[in-house]
Design a protein around this motif. Structure first.
Motif, PDB file in Angstrom:
ATOM      1  N   VAL A   1      63.790 -48.052  39.022  1.00 23.93           N
ATOM      2  CA  VAL A   1      63.008 -46.868  39.890  1.00 23.93           C
ATOM      3  C   VAL A   1      62.060 -47.220  40.723  1.00 23.93           C
ATOM      4  O   VAL A   1      61.932 -47.170  41.943  1.00 23.93           O
ATOM      5  CB  VAL A   1      62.613 -45.855  39.170  1.00 23.93           C
ATOM      6  CG1 VAL A   1      62.154 -44.557  39.821  1.00 23.93           C
ATOM      7  CG2 VAL A   1      63.851 -44.843  38.399  1.00 23.93           C
ATOM      8  N   ALA A   2      61.214 -48.299  40.186  1.00 25.54           N
ATOM      9  CA  ALA A   2      60.131 -48.696  40.908  1.00 25.54           C
ATOM     10  C   ALA A   2      60.666 -49.730  41.743  1.00 25.54           C
ATOM     11  O   ALA A   2      60.133 -49.865  43.165  1.00 25.54           O
ATOM     12  CB  ALA A   2      59.205 -49.670  39.695  1.00 25.54           C
ATOM     13  N   SER A   3      61.742 -50.371  41.774  1.00 26.28           N
ATOM     14  CA  SER A   3      62.259 -51.533  42.692  1.00 26.28           C
ATOM     15  C   SER A   3      62.607 -50.897  43.965  1.00 26.28           C
ATOM     16  O   SER A   3      62.566 -51.246  44.780  1.00 26.28           O
ATOM     17  CB  SER A   3      63.207 -52.445  41.956  1.00 26.28           C
ATOM     18  OG  SER A   3      64.400 -51.578  41.709  1.00 26.28           O
ATOM     19  N   LYS A   4      63.326 -49.602  43.602  1.00 24.73           N
ATOM     20  CA  LYS A   4      63.688 -48.883  44.880  1.00 24.73           C
ATOM     21  C   LYS A   4      62.601 -48.112  45.504  1.00 24.73           C
ATOM     22  O   LYS A   4      62.670 -48.181  46.682  1.00 24.73           O
ATOM     23  CB  LYS A   4      65.011 -47.787  44.428  1.00 24.73           C
ATOM     24  CG  LYS A   4      66.076 -48.357  43.915  1.00 24.73           C
ATOM     25  CD  LYS A   4      66.915 -47.202  43.304  1.00 24.73           C
ATOM     26  CE  LYS A   4      68.313 -47.743  42.844  1.00 24.73           C
ATOM     27  NZ  LYS A   4      69.358 -46.808  42.331  1.00 24.73           N
ATOM     28  N   HIS A   5      61.787 -47.768  44.769  1.00 27.33           N
ATOM     29  CA  HIS A   5      60.497 -47.036  45.487  1.00 27.33           C
ATOM     30  C   HIS A   5      59.772 -48.049  46.274  1.00 27.33           C
ATOM     31  O   HIS A   5      59.169 -47.762  47.365  1.00 27.33           O
ATOM     32  CB  HIS A   5      59.467 -46.624  44.489  1.00 27.33           C
ATOM     33  CG  HIS A   5      58.297 -45.756  45.025  1.00 27.33           C
ATOM     34  ND1 HIS A   5      58.281 -44.755  45.655  1.00 27.33           N
ATOM     35  CD2 HIS A   5      57.084 -46.340  44.867  1.00 27.33           C
ATOM     36  CE1 HIS A   5      57.174 -44.353  45.865  1.00 27.33           C
ATOM     37  NE2 HIS A   5      56.433 -45.198  45.694  1.00 27.33           N
ATOM     38  N   TRP A   6      59.650 -49.342  45.725  1.00 27.83           N
ATOM     39  CA  TRP A   6      58.878 -50.497  46.662  1.00 27.83           C
ATOM     40  C   TRP A   6      59.919 -50.971  48.011  1.00 27.83           C
ATOM     41  O   TRP A   6      58.974 -51.525  48.630  1.00 27.83           O
ATOM     42  CB  TRP A   6      58.627 -51.584  45.445  1.00 27.83           C
ATOM     43  CG  TRP A   6      57.945 -51.297  44.488  1.00 27.83           C
ATOM     44  CD1 TRP A   6      56.941 -50.348  44.390  1.00 27.83           C
ATOM     45  CD2 TRP A   6      57.734 -52.234  43.310  1.00 27.83           C
ATOM     46  NE1 TRP A   6      56.341 -50.377  43.274  1.00 27.83           N
ATOM     47  CE2 TRP A   6      56.840 -51.470  42.445  1.00 27.83           C
ATOM     48  CE3 TRP A   6      58.328 -53.487  42.822  1.00 27.83           C
ATOM     49  CZ2 TRP A   6      56.253 -51.954  41.087  1.00 27.83           C
ATOM     50  CZ3 TRP A   6      57.625 -54.071  41.662  1.00 27.83           C
ATOM     51  CH2 TRP A   6      56.988 -53.085  40.880  1.00 27.83           C
ATOM     52  N   GLY A   7      61.064 -50.700  47.804  1.00 23.47           N
ATOM     53  CA  GLY A   7      61.922 -50.696  49.019  1.00 23.47           C
ATOM     54  C   GLY A   7      62.449 -52.282  48.964  1.00 23.47           C
ATOM     55  O   GLY A   7      62.655 -53.018  50.031  1.00 23.47           O
ATOM     56  N   PRO A  34      54.308 -54.358  44.847  1.00 20.51           N
ATOM     57  CA  PRO A  34      54.356 -53.337  46.017  1.00 20.51           C
ATOM     58  C   PRO A  34      52.958 -53.506  46.847  1.00 20.51           C
ATOM     59  O   PRO A  34      53.141 -52.965  48.097  1.00 20.51           O
ATOM     60  CB  PRO A  34      54.045 -52.134  44.959  1.00 20.51           C
ATOM     61  CG  PRO A  34      53.409 -52.701  43.935  1.00 20.51           C
ATOM     62  CD  PRO A  34      54.126 -53.874  43.432  1.00 20.51           C
ATOM     63  N   GLU A  38      53.781 -53.661  50.767  1.00 19.10           N
ATOM     64  CA  GLU A  38      53.158 -52.649  51.640  1.00 19.10           C
ATOM     65  C   GLU A  38      52.227 -53.539  52.854  1.00 19.10           C
ATOM     66  O   GLU A  38      52.410 -52.897  53.914  1.00 19.10           O
ATOM     67  CB  GLU A  38      52.512 -51.670  50.936  1.00 19.10           C
ATOM     68  CG  GLU A  38      51.679 -50.432  51.716  1.00 19.10           C
ATOM     69  CD  GLU A  38      52.875 -49.705  52.183  1.00 19.10           C
ATOM     70  OE1 GLU A  38      52.616 -48.893  53.212  1.00 19.10           O
ATOM     71  OE2 GLU A  38      53.968 -49.779  51.681  1.00 19.10           O
TER      72      GLU A  38
END
Length: 264
Positions: A1-7, A34, A38
């Motif tokens: 989930v984190a990897s997808k959230h980080w793009g 992240p 970012e």
């Protein structure tokens, strides 16, 4: 989930989940990855940033810079961006020793699977001249003359070409060596060299097309290529990673940091 959230791009998520069964990030990775991604996305607003990390061995520092670099360069590879087929050396990772450099190289190669990002390694360790010549062929796209010119070792023995290294005509390499929209850059790119065997050939004075996007190296080998490899350039460098920085800072290696800053 984190990897997808980080793009993170799809190829990285696949390598993390399917190939390595990576389910959870370490704390240093959660702090750095992240933030770097970012920052890179908003670099046009914030400008360039430096990140300094201190964590014990085994804490996951390597992936903390491998994943952001692969993410940042993914959209800049020629096949992804469609940018005139250009490949430039964008990221440099410097380590104090050959063994550590090879370990980091293996990590980059493993996680770059599924992308068009090319990883290079320059650490030496073999017969000095033969090893340097083969590294040159793997780092810089060759001209016709460079590809078929004989290379001999210090004792006069012929150095056979190993697999690796790209060959293309001098004219094609010239197209990669300067901004085609700039007349001044075009004029500066040539030294007027001609060849009888292959018609008119003009060889660029500026850095040639890189065969890699990311280079993993030791300081001494980096200086060797800056001093003696035709076409090797850091003029397009965007990322510099200094691993084991405390060791490298204490051992300046011919002022390599100053040389990198000057060359880029």
């Amino acid at each position: 989930v984190a990897s997808k959230h980080w793009g993170l791009p799809p190829f990285l998520i696949k390598n993390l989940l399917e190939s390595d069964s990576y389910e959870n990030f370490f704390p240093i990775q959660c702090m750095v990855i992240p933030d770097v991604i970012e920052s890179e996305r908003n670099a046009h607003l914030r400008g360039a940033r430096d990140v300094c990390c201190h964590a014990p061995t085994g804490s996951g520092k390597t992936l903390a810079f491998v994943l952001p670099l692969l993410t940042a360069l993914y959209n800049e590879t020629p096949e992804k961006s469609g940018a005139r087929g250009l490949r430039r050396l964008r990221a440099l990772v410097v380590l104090p020793g050959r063994d550590l450099a090879k370990q980091v190289y293996d990590v980059f190669v493993r996680y770059a699977r599924g992308s068009h990002i090319k990883i290079g390694l320059a650490v030496g360790g073999g017969k000095k001249r033969a090893d340097l010549v083969n590294e040159r062929r793997s780092l810089v796209v060759e001209t016709y003359r460079e590809a078929f010119n004989e290379n001999r070792d210090n004792d006069g023995s012929f150095i056979r070409r190993k697999d690796g290294g790209l060959v293309e005509s001098a004219a094609a390499r010239s197209r990669h060596s300067f901004d085609p929209t700039s007349l001044n850059a075009s004029l500066e790119a040539y030294d007027g060299t001609t060849g009888k065997d292959n018609g008119l050939q003009m060889f660029p004075k500026m850095g040639g097309q890189s065969a890699v996007d990311i280079l993993i190296c030791t300081p001494g080998r980096l200086i060797d290529h800056l001093d003696s490899t035709p076409g090797f350039t850091l003029q397009h460098l965007r990322f510099l990673v200094i691993d084991e920085a405390d060791r490298l800072v204490n051992q300046p290696y011919q002022n390599w940091v100053g040389r990198v800053l000057e060359a880029s």
